[in-house]
Design an enzyme around this catalytic site. Structure first.
Site, PDB file in Angstrom:
ATOM      1  N   HIS A   1       0.839  -1.202   0.000  1.00  0.00           N
ATOM      2  CA  HIS A   1       0.000   0.000   0.000  1.00  0.00           C
ATOM      3  C   HIS A   1       0.870   1.246   0.000  1.00  0.00           C
ATOM      4  CE1 HIS A   1      -3.225   2.711   0.464  1.00  0.00           C
ATOM      5  NE2 HIS A   1      -3.558   2.515   1.716  1.00  0.00           N
TER       6      HIS A   1
ATOM      7  N   HIS B   1      -1.294   0.953 -11.382  1.00  0.00           N
ATOM      8  CA  HIS B   1      -2.169   1.299 -10.261  1.00  0.00           C
ATOM      9  C   HIS B   1      -3.374   0.379 -10.288  1.00  0.00           C
ATOM     10  CE1 HIS B   1      -4.825   3.679  -7.639  1.00  0.00           C
ATOM     11  NE2 HIS B   1      -3.730   4.252  -7.203  1.00  0.00           N
TER      12      HIS B   1
ATOM     13  N   ASP C   1       3.234   7.974  -7.002  1.00  0.00           N
ATOM     14  CA  ASP C   1       4.511   7.716  -6.333  1.00  0.00           C
ATOM     15  C   ASP C   1       5.709   7.954  -7.234  1.00  0.00           C
ATOM     16  OD1 ASP C   1       3.438   6.814  -3.815  1.00  0.00           O
ATOM     17  OD2 ASP C   1       2.785   5.015  -4.850  1.00  0.00           O
TER      18      ASP C   1
END
Length: 382
Positions: free
Chosen positions: A224, A264, A319
């Site tokens: 996560h 994702h 990210d």
């Protein structure tokens, strides 16, 4: 239908929410109807918190009152600071230290014994958690570096104040605005694992500290949180190699290595938050070291233009660019996931407040696949 099994609950509708919506095919994220690009460009993190908690954008007077109330809650009790010192001395991981410190905040909360259905007390707890978490994290990082914690500056916004408490220097306008945007982008993202965990705990009518502590625990797992730290470690590896970024990635992918920051669970196209942080990374690079921006853009170009990952539904996520942005802001890489959590406390608390307003205990079923009836044999006869 009731007996249909969906591993990981993928695609299962578990709740209704007015907080955020994700269109994975269009690459769109909205908070209460407002596009994330507009909020990141125009709003402050405090304004977005008000929106998530109250349901509408604040007036100037409402925002001023709200910001002042948040600033008034930033200081943490000496007992919490001493616990942070103990955690740092024990070389506790930052997310574990955050989990312990957030849980301890309830010990000094005047609303700690409020009734489970006291909605005003729950909102005050949410405000205190979000206000104090930056103070906790900055103090932890400074103490482990043998430096004294810095008291919050009530004249600074939440984002700028965190950077000030972390580094000891007031950030310039570009750094403060960039970090404020990063907090906005990470504030909420539907029923992800940590948000759902916080909601499950909240559905028992446990208090806000229990729900947020559970959320921190869920985010600490490598599936996560933590991908932005992985991205930065890859960038370090590339920068120290004799290969240019495209050659390095080609070699790595040929060896079967996965490049962090791509793909994702929800988005099939480039994450809209990645687009915003890419622009901020470029701006930071123009004012300083452009190494990390050049490497990340070269990687993205290779994987999208030559490898065609986007056509396969694999594109940069938030990210991929947040790691280099945080690094350029002077944030240690093992603090990246706690920074994520610092922002997401706004979304966790908003979901708990929303769900508890029309609460039903979350209690799914599991399908039993063990043996059928067995005859018990006395222990001496086995």
């Amino acid at each position: 239908m009731a007996d249909e099994l969906t591993k990981g609950l993928e695609g299962v509708l578990a709740a209704e929410s007015e907080l955020s919506s994700i269109d994975g095919d269009a690459g769109r994220l909205i908070y209460r109807g407002y596009d994330i690009e507009d909020l990141a460009a125009e709003a402050s993190f405090e304004e977005v918190l008000f929106l998530l908690w109250r349901g509408h954008l604040p007036t100037r007077a409402e925002l001023d009152d709200f910001t002042d109330a948040m600033a008034d809650e930033r200081a943490v009790d000496d007992a919490v600071v001493e616990t942070i010192r103990s955690l740092a001395a024990a070389d506790e991981a930052p997310m574990a230290a955050m989990r312990t410190a957030v849980s301890m905040l309830s010990a000094t909360d005047t609303d700690a014994d409020a009734a489970a259905d006291d909605r005003d007390a729950a909102r005050r707890k949410a405000r205190r958690i979000v206000a104090k978490t930056p103070t906790i994290l900055a103090a932890y990082d400074r103490v482990r570096r043998d430096e004294e914690p810095i008291d919050p500056d009530p004249t600074l916004g939440l984002a700028a104040n965190f950077l000030y408490m972390l580094t000891g220097e007031e950030p310039d306008a570009v750094a403060a605005e960039t970090f404020d945007q990063a907090l906005i982008l990470h504030a909420d993202h539907g029923l992800n694992a940590s948000t759902f965990t916080a909601m499950v705990v909240g559905s028992t009518m446990a208090d806000m500290y229990s729900a947020v502590t559970a959320g921190v625990g869920a985010l600490s797992g490598p599936l996560h949180g933590g991908a932005n730290q992985d991205v930065m470690e890859v960038l370090f590896e590339i920068e120290e190699s004799d290969l240019d970024p495209r050659e390095w990635v080609e070699q790595a992918t040929d060896e079967g290595r996965r490049i962090p920051g791509f793909g994702h669970r929800v988005y099939n196209v480039k994450d809209p938050r990645a687009k915003i942080l890419q622009a901020r990374s470029e701006e930071l690079a123009a004012n300083g070291d452009d190494t990390w921006y050049e490497i990340t853009t070269a990687i993205e170009s290779y994987l999208t233009d030559e490898k065609g990952l986007v056509e396969k539904g694999i594109a940069p996520n938030v990210d991929f660019y947040s790691g280099s942005v945080y690094y350029q802001l002077g944030i240690p890489i093992d603090m990246y996931t706690p920074i994520f959590a610092m922002s997401r406390t706004g979304g966790w608390t908003a979901h708990v407040l929303e769900y508890q307003a029309d609460n039903r205990l979350i209690r799914p079923r599991g399908r039993y696949i063990g043996p059928d009836a067995r005859e018990y044999v006395a222990i001496d006869e086995r």
